[in-house]
Design a protein around this motif. Sequence first.
Motif, PDB file in Angstrom:
ATOM      1  N   ARG A   1       9.965 -76.372 -28.325  1.00 49.10           N
ATOM      2  CA  ARG A   1      11.314 -76.392 -27.785  1.00 49.10           C
ATOM      3  C   ARG A   1      11.940 -75.029 -28.007  1.00 49.10           C
ATOM      4  NH1 ARG A   1      16.084 -80.699 -29.156  1.00 49.10           N
ATOM      5  NH2 ARG A   1      17.755 -79.460 -28.288  1.00 49.10           N
ATOM      6  N   GLN A   2      12.551 -74.489 -26.967  1.00 52.89           N
ATOM      7  CA  GLN A   2      13.285 -73.240 -27.104  1.00 52.89           C
ATOM      8  C   GLN A   2      14.456 -73.247 -26.133  1.00 52.89           C
ATOM      9  OE1 GLN A   2       9.895 -70.895 -24.849  1.00 52.89           O
ATOM     10  NE2 GLN A   2      11.253 -69.467 -25.825  1.00 52.89           N
ATOM     11  N   GLY A   3      15.394 -72.355 -26.372  1.00 50.75           N
ATOM     12  CA  GLY A   3      16.581 -72.291 -25.533  1.00 50.75           C
ATOM     13  C   GLY A   3      16.806 -70.897 -24.998  1.00 50.75           C
ATOM     14  N   PHE A   4      17.688 -70.800 -24.017  1.00 48.63           N
ATOM     15  CA  PHE A   4      17.987 -69.519 -23.378  1.00 48.63           C
ATOM     16  C   PHE A   4      19.421 -69.532 -22.890  1.00 48.63           C
ATOM     17  CE2 PHE A   4      18.384 -67.144 -19.396  1.00 48.63           C
ATOM     18  CZ  PHE A   4      18.061 -65.885 -19.844  1.00 48.63           C
ATOM     19  N   ARG A   5      20.126 -68.429 -23.122  1.00 49.61           N
ATOM     20  CA  ARG A   5      21.467 -68.230 -22.564  1.00 49.61           C
ATOM     21  C   ARG A   5      21.515 -66.854 -21.937  1.00 49.61           C
ATOM     22  NH1 ARG A   5      26.293 -69.626 -26.432  1.00 49.61           N
ATOM     23  NH2 ARG A   5      27.374 -69.513 -24.463  1.00 49.61           N
ATOM     24  N   ALA A   6      21.884 -66.772 -20.680  1.00 44.00           N
ATOM     25  CA  ALA A   6      21.915 -65.507 -19.962  1.00 44.00           C
ATOM     26  C   ALA A   6      23.157 -64.706 -20.352  1.00 44.00           C
ATOM     27  CB  ALA A   6      21.919 -65.753 -18.462  1.00 44.00           C
ATOM     28  N   ASP A   7      23.012 -63.377 -20.420  1.00 45.67           N
ATOM     29  CA  ASP A   7      24.146 -62.485 -20.629  1.00 45.67           C
ATOM     30  C   ASP A   7      24.757 -62.180 -19.266  1.00 45.67           C
ATOM     31  OD1 ASP A   7      23.758 -62.313 -23.381  1.00 45.67           O
ATOM     32  OD2 ASP A   7      22.291 -60.715 -23.150  1.00 45.67           O
ATOM     33  N   LEU A   8      26.048 -62.452 -19.108  1.00 47.97           N
ATOM     34  CA  LEU A   8      26.722 -62.321 -17.825  1.00 47.97           C
ATOM     35  C   LEU A   8      27.933 -61.405 -17.941  1.00 47.97           C
ATOM     36  CD1 LEU A   8      26.710 -66.097 -16.843  1.00 47.97           C
ATOM     37  CD2 LEU A   8      25.102 -64.354 -16.106  1.00 47.97           C
ATOM     38  N   THR A   9      28.393 -60.922 -16.793  1.00 49.31           N
ATOM     39  CA  THR A   9      29.599 -60.110 -16.714  1.00 49.31           C
ATOM     40  C   THR A   9      30.458 -60.653 -15.576  1.00 49.31           C
ATOM     41  OG1 THR A   9      28.414 -58.141 -17.462  1.00 49.31           O
ATOM     42  CG2 THR A   9      30.506 -57.783 -16.355  1.00 49.31           C
ATOM     43  N   ARG A  10      31.745 -60.869 -15.842  1.00 47.47           N
ATOM     44  CA  ARG A  10      32.688 -61.280 -14.815  1.00 47.47           C
ATOM     45  C   ARG A  10      33.433 -60.058 -14.312  1.00 47.47           C
ATOM     46  NH1 ARG A  10      35.215 -66.188 -16.583  1.00 47.47           N
ATOM     47  NH2 ARG A  10      33.454 -67.115 -15.531  1.00 47.47           N
ATOM     48  N   VAL A  11      33.404 -59.824 -12.997  1.00 47.70           N
ATOM     49  CA  VAL A  11      34.019 -58.636 -12.412  1.00 47.70           C
ATOM     50  C   VAL A  11      34.978 -59.038 -11.291  1.00 47.70           C
ATOM     51  CG1 VAL A  11      32.086 -57.127 -12.980  1.00 47.70           C
ATOM     52  CG2 VAL A  11      32.143 -58.238 -10.775  1.00 47.70           C
ATOM     53  N   LYS A  12      35.954 -58.163 -11.054  1.00 48.86           N
ATOM     54  CA  LYS A  12      36.914 -58.351  -9.967  1.00 48.86           C
ATOM     55  C   LYS A  12      36.794 -57.158  -9.029  1.00 48.86           C
ATOM     56  CE  LYS A  12      41.777 -59.003  -8.966  1.00 48.86           C
ATOM     57  NZ  LYS A  12      43.123 -59.127  -9.516  1.00 48.86           N
ATOM     58  N   VAL A  13      36.579 -57.411  -7.749  1.00 49.68           N
ATOM     59  CA  VAL A  13      36.407 -56.342  -6.770  1.00 49.68           C
ATOM     60  C   VAL A  13      37.777 -55.731  -6.479  1.00 49.68           C
ATOM     61  CG1 VAL A  13      35.636 -55.794  -4.441  1.00 49.68           C
ATOM     62  CG2 VAL A  13      34.395 -57.470  -5.797  1.00 49.68           C
ATOM     63  N   THR A  14      37.877 -54.405  -6.637  1.00 48.27           N
ATOM     64  CA  THR A  14      39.160 -53.732  -6.459  1.00 48.27           C
ATOM     65  C   THR A  14      39.232 -52.910  -5.180  1.00 48.27           C
ATOM     66  OG1 THR A  14      38.359 -51.883  -7.780  1.00 48.27           O
ATOM     67  CG2 THR A  14      39.619 -53.569  -8.929  1.00 48.27           C
ATOM     68  N   LYS A  15      38.079 -52.431  -4.684  1.00 49.73           N
ATOM     69  CA  LYS A  15      38.144 -51.548  -3.521  1.00 49.73           C
ATOM     70  C   LYS A  15      36.849 -51.614  -2.721  1.00 49.73           C
ATOM     71  CE  LYS A  15      37.827 -47.057  -4.030  1.00 49.73           C
ATOM     72  NZ  LYS A  15      38.081 -45.648  -4.317  1.00 49.73           N
ATOM     73  N   ILE A  16      36.995 -51.689  -1.387  1.00 47.31           N
ATOM     74  CA  ILE A  16      35.884 -51.525  -0.476  1.00 47.31           C
ATOM     75  C   ILE A  16      36.291 -50.404   0.470  1.00 47.31           C
ATOM     76  CG2 ILE A  16      34.500 -52.585   1.360  1.00 47.31           C
ATOM     77  CD1 ILE A  16      35.043 -55.290   0.094  1.00 47.31           C
TER      78      ILE A  16
END
Length: 102
Positions: A86-101
């Motif tokens: 048995r093993q576990g995993f948690r992904a490292d994530l980043t929340r971003v907000k788009v400011t300019k296109i």
Amino acid sequence: MVYAVVRAGGRQEKVEVGSIITIDRIKADDNGNIDLAPVLLVDGDKITSAAAELANVTVTAEVLADLRGPKVVIQKFKNKTGYKKRQGFRADLTRVKVTKIA
């Protein structure tokens, strides 16, 4: 209506200015901004997908938070041999907000 499809963390995301997305962990610059690579740009009726034209397009986003994803439990079991793992995993994530296109 202007939106873009960007490559982020092995996936593609449809973004507009002001949209908040969660992507794989990415390192920001000193100001807390990142640049995302566009794959497609839609500006009203004009659709841009050529690589030469997309080289001039920049999609800028600001990092809101670094977080971790939900826990995924991995279980292996073989019948009648006494083997279980048995093993576990948690992904490292980043929340971003788009400011300019642009």
